[in-house]
Design a protein around this motif. Structure first.
Motif, PDB file in Angstrom:
ATOM      1  N   GLY A 105       0.807  -1.218   0.000  1.00  0.00           N
ATOM      2  CA  GLY A 105       0.000   0.000   0.000  1.00  0.00           C
ATOM      3  C   GLY A 105       0.836   1.261   0.000  1.00  0.00           C
ATOM      4  N   SER A 106       0.150   2.381   0.112  1.00  0.00           N
ATOM      5  CA  SER A 106       0.809   3.694   0.041  1.00  0.00           C
ATOM      6  C   SER A 106       0.344   4.600   1.170  1.00  0.00           C
ATOM      7  N   LEU A 107       1.222   5.503   1.554  1.00  0.00           N
ATOM      8  CA  LEU A 107       0.912   6.574   2.479  1.00  0.00           C
ATOM      9  C   LEU A 107       1.639   7.825   2.028  1.00  0.00           C
ATOM     10  N   ASN A 108       1.081   8.968   2.379  1.00  0.00           N
ATOM     11  CA  ASN A 108       1.735  10.248   2.069  1.00  0.00           C
ATOM     12  C   ASN A 108       1.879  11.038   3.355  1.00  0.00           C
ATOM     13  N   LEU A 109       3.102  11.213   3.794  1.00  0.00           N
ATOM     14  CA  LEU A 109       3.377  11.982   5.004  1.00  0.00           C
ATOM     15  C   LEU A 109       3.553  13.457   4.664  1.00  0.00           C
ATOM     16  N   SER A 110       3.101  14.304   5.566  1.00  0.00           N
ATOM     17  CA  SER A 110       3.280  15.751   5.420  1.00  0.00           C
ATOM     18  C   SER A 110       3.926  16.311   6.670  1.00  0.00           C
ATOM     19  N   CYS A 111       4.674  17.378   6.485  1.00  0.00           N
ATOM     20  CA  CYS A 111       5.305  18.061   7.610  1.00  0.00           C
ATOM     21  C   CYS A 111       5.196  19.560   7.387  1.00  0.00           C
ATOM     22  N   ALA A 112       4.597  20.238   8.361  1.00  0.00           N
ATOM     23  CA  ALA A 112       4.448  21.685   8.293  1.00  0.00           C
ATOM     24  C   ALA A 112       5.446  22.350   9.233  1.00  0.00           C
ATOM     25  N   ALA A 113       6.232  23.251   8.684  1.00  0.00           N
ATOM     26  CA  ALA A 113       7.214  23.977   9.479  1.00  0.00           C
ATOM     27  C   ALA A 113       6.733  25.394   9.734  1.00  0.00           C
ATOM     28  N   SER A 114       6.948  25.869  10.952  1.00  0.00           N
ATOM     29  CA  SER A 114       6.582  27.235  11.287  1.00  0.00           C
ATOM     30  C   SER A 114       7.613  27.799  12.255  1.00  0.00           C
ATOM     31  N   GLY A 115       7.601  29.117  12.399  1.00  0.00           N
ATOM     32  CA  GLY A 115       8.558  29.774  13.278  1.00  0.00           C
ATOM     33  C   GLY A 115       9.659  30.442  12.488  1.00  0.00           C
ATOM     34  N   SER A 116      10.874  30.395  13.017  1.00  0.00           N
ATOM     35  CA  SER A 116      12.024  31.077  12.397  1.00  0.00           C
ATOM     36  C   SER A 116      12.663  30.169  11.346  1.00  0.00           C
ATOM     37  N   ILE A 117      12.105  30.186  10.149  1.00  0.00           N
ATOM     38  CA  ILE A 117      12.600  29.331   9.072  1.00  0.00           C
ATOM     39  C   ILE A 117      13.799  30.001   8.422  1.00  0.00           C
ATOM     40  N   PHE A 118      14.944  29.351   8.516  1.00  0.00           N
ATOM     41  CA  PHE A 118      16.178  29.883   7.930  1.00  0.00           C
ATOM     42  C   PHE A 118      16.375  29.255   6.561  1.00  0.00           C
ATOM     43  N   SER A 119      16.775  30.078   5.608  1.00  0.00           N
ATOM     44  CA  SER A 119      17.068  29.578   4.268  1.00  0.00           C
ATOM     45  C   SER A 119      18.455  30.037   3.847  1.00  0.00           C
ATOM     46  N   PRO A 120      19.259  29.165   3.239  1.00  0.00           N
ATOM     47  CA  PRO A 120      18.869  27.835   2.773  1.00  0.00           C
ATOM     48  C   PRO A 120      18.856  26.802   3.900  1.00  0.00           C
ATOM     49  N   ASN A 121      18.117  25.735   3.666  1.00  0.00           N
ATOM     50  CA  ASN A 121      18.058  24.663   4.642  1.00  0.00           C
ATOM     51  C   ASN A 121      17.860  23.345   3.907  1.00  0.00           C
ATOM     52  N   VAL A 122      17.994  22.295   4.639  1.00  0.00           N
ATOM     53  CA  VAL A 122      17.707  20.960   4.120  1.00  0.00           C
ATOM     54  C   VAL A 122      16.598  20.380   4.987  1.00  0.00           C
ATOM     55  N   MET A 123      15.537  19.914   4.360  1.00  0.00           N
ATOM     56  CA  MET A 123      14.468  19.254   5.101  1.00  0.00           C
ATOM     57  C   MET A 123      14.510  17.768   4.789  1.00  0.00           C
ATOM     58  N   GLY A 124      14.099  16.980   5.752  1.00  0.00           N
ATOM     59  CA  GLY A 124      14.197  15.548   5.530  1.00  0.00           C
ATOM     60  C   GLY A 124      13.287  14.737   6.403  1.00  0.00           C
ATOM     61  N   TRP A 125      13.278  13.478   6.106  1.00  0.00           N
ATOM     62  CA  TRP A 125      12.539  12.484   6.886  1.00  0.00           C
ATOM     63  C   TRP A 125      13.511  11.434   7.401  1.00  0.00           C
ATOM     64  N   PHE A 126      13.359  11.118   8.668  1.00  0.00           N
ATOM     65  CA  PHE A 126      14.109  10.056   9.308  1.00  0.00           C
ATOM     66  C   PHE A 126      13.101   9.089   9.902  1.00  0.00           C
ATOM     67  N   ARG A 127      13.561   7.896  10.245  1.00  0.00           N
ATOM     68  CA  ARG A 127      12.667   6.937  10.881  1.00  0.00           C
ATOM     69  C   ARG A 127      13.413   6.140  11.929  1.00  0.00           C
ATOM     70  N   GLN A 128      12.639   5.659  12.894  1.00  0.00           N
ATOM     71  CA  GLN A 128      13.212   4.849  13.952  1.00  0.00           C
ATOM     72  C   GLN A 128      12.258   3.723  14.296  1.00  0.00           C
ATOM     73  N   ALA A 129      12.739   2.515  14.138  1.00  0.00           N
ATOM     74  CA  ALA A 129      11.966   1.333  14.501  1.00  0.00           C
ATOM     75  C   ALA A 129      12.346   0.926  15.921  1.00  0.00           C
ATOM     76  N   PRO A 130      11.454   0.224  16.605  1.00  0.00           N
ATOM     77  CA  PRO A 130      11.769  -0.210  17.989  1.00  0.00           C
ATOM     78  C   PRO A 130      13.081  -0.977  18.066  1.00  0.00           C
ATOM     79  N   GLY A 131      13.938  -0.573  18.972  1.00  0.00           N
ATOM     80  CA  GLY A 131      15.205  -1.261  19.169  1.00  0.00           C
ATOM     81  C   GLY A 131      16.279  -0.921  18.158  1.00  0.00           C
ATOM     82  N   LYS A 132      15.987   0.012  17.268  1.00  0.00           N
ATOM     83  CA  LYS A 132      16.958   0.378  16.239  1.00  0.00           C
ATOM     84  C   LYS A 132      17.294   1.861  16.335  1.00  0.00           C
ATOM     85  N   GLN A 133      18.413   2.231  15.726  1.00  0.00           N
ATOM     86  CA  GLN A 133      18.806   3.637  15.687  1.00  0.00           C
ATOM     87  C   GLN A 133      17.982   4.392  14.651  1.00  0.00           C
TER      88      GLN A 133
END
Length: 116
Positions: free
Chosen positions: A16-44
Motif C-alpha cells: 500500500g501507500s501513504l503520504n506523510l506531510s510536515c508543516a514547518a513554522s517559526g524562524s525558518i532559515f534559508s537555505p536549509n535541508v528538510m528531511g525524513w528520518f525513521r526509527q523502529a523499535p530497538g533500532k537507531q
C-alpha cells in the motif's frame, strides 16, 4: 525556534501507500535541508530522504524507487510519498529541518505500521 508537525501516518497493508506531510513554522532559515528520518523499535534513527531548497534529493538505498520526497518552499512544507510499503518500513517517521551551525529541529513523529 522552529516547530515541525507531521501528519499522514497510519496502518496500511504491505504494497500500500501513504503520504506523510510536515508543516514547518517559526524562524525558518534559508537555505536549509528538510528531511525524513525513521526509527523502529530497538533500532537507531536512520535517514530516509532529504531535499534541499533547490530540490536536490537523497534517499537511503532501501527506499529508492518507492519513496519520493518533495517540498513546497512557499508553504514551508515537506512531503514523503511512500509506495509499495513493506513491513520493514514500519517505524516512527520524523521530520527534520537542518541549517548552519546548531540550526537543527525535529518534529514529534508519526507512526507508520505496515502489516504483512
Amino acid at each position: 525556534q522552529v516547530q515541525l508537525v507531521e501528519s499522514g501516518g497510519g496502518l496500511v497493508q504491505a504494497g500500500g501507500s501513504l503520504n506523510l506531510s510536515c508543516a514547518a513554522s517559526g524562524s525558518i532559515f534559508s537555505p536549509n535541508v528538510m528531511g525524513w528520518f525513521r526509527q523502529a523499535p530497538g533500532k537507531q534513527r536512520e535517514l530516509v530522504a532529504t531535499i534541499t531548497v533547490t530540490g536536490r534529493t537523497k534517499y537511503v538505498s532501501s527506499v529508492e524507487g518507492r519513496f519520493t520526497i518533495s517540498r513546497d518552499n512557499a508553504k514551508n512544507m515537506v512531503y514523503l510519498q511512500m509506495n509499495d510499503l513493506k513491513p520493514e518500513d514500519t517505524a516512527s517517521y520524523y521530520c527534520n529541518i537542518d541549517g548552519p551551525g546548531e540550526y537543527d529541529f525535529w518534529g514529534q513523529g508519526t507512526q507508520v505500521t505496515v502489516s504483512s
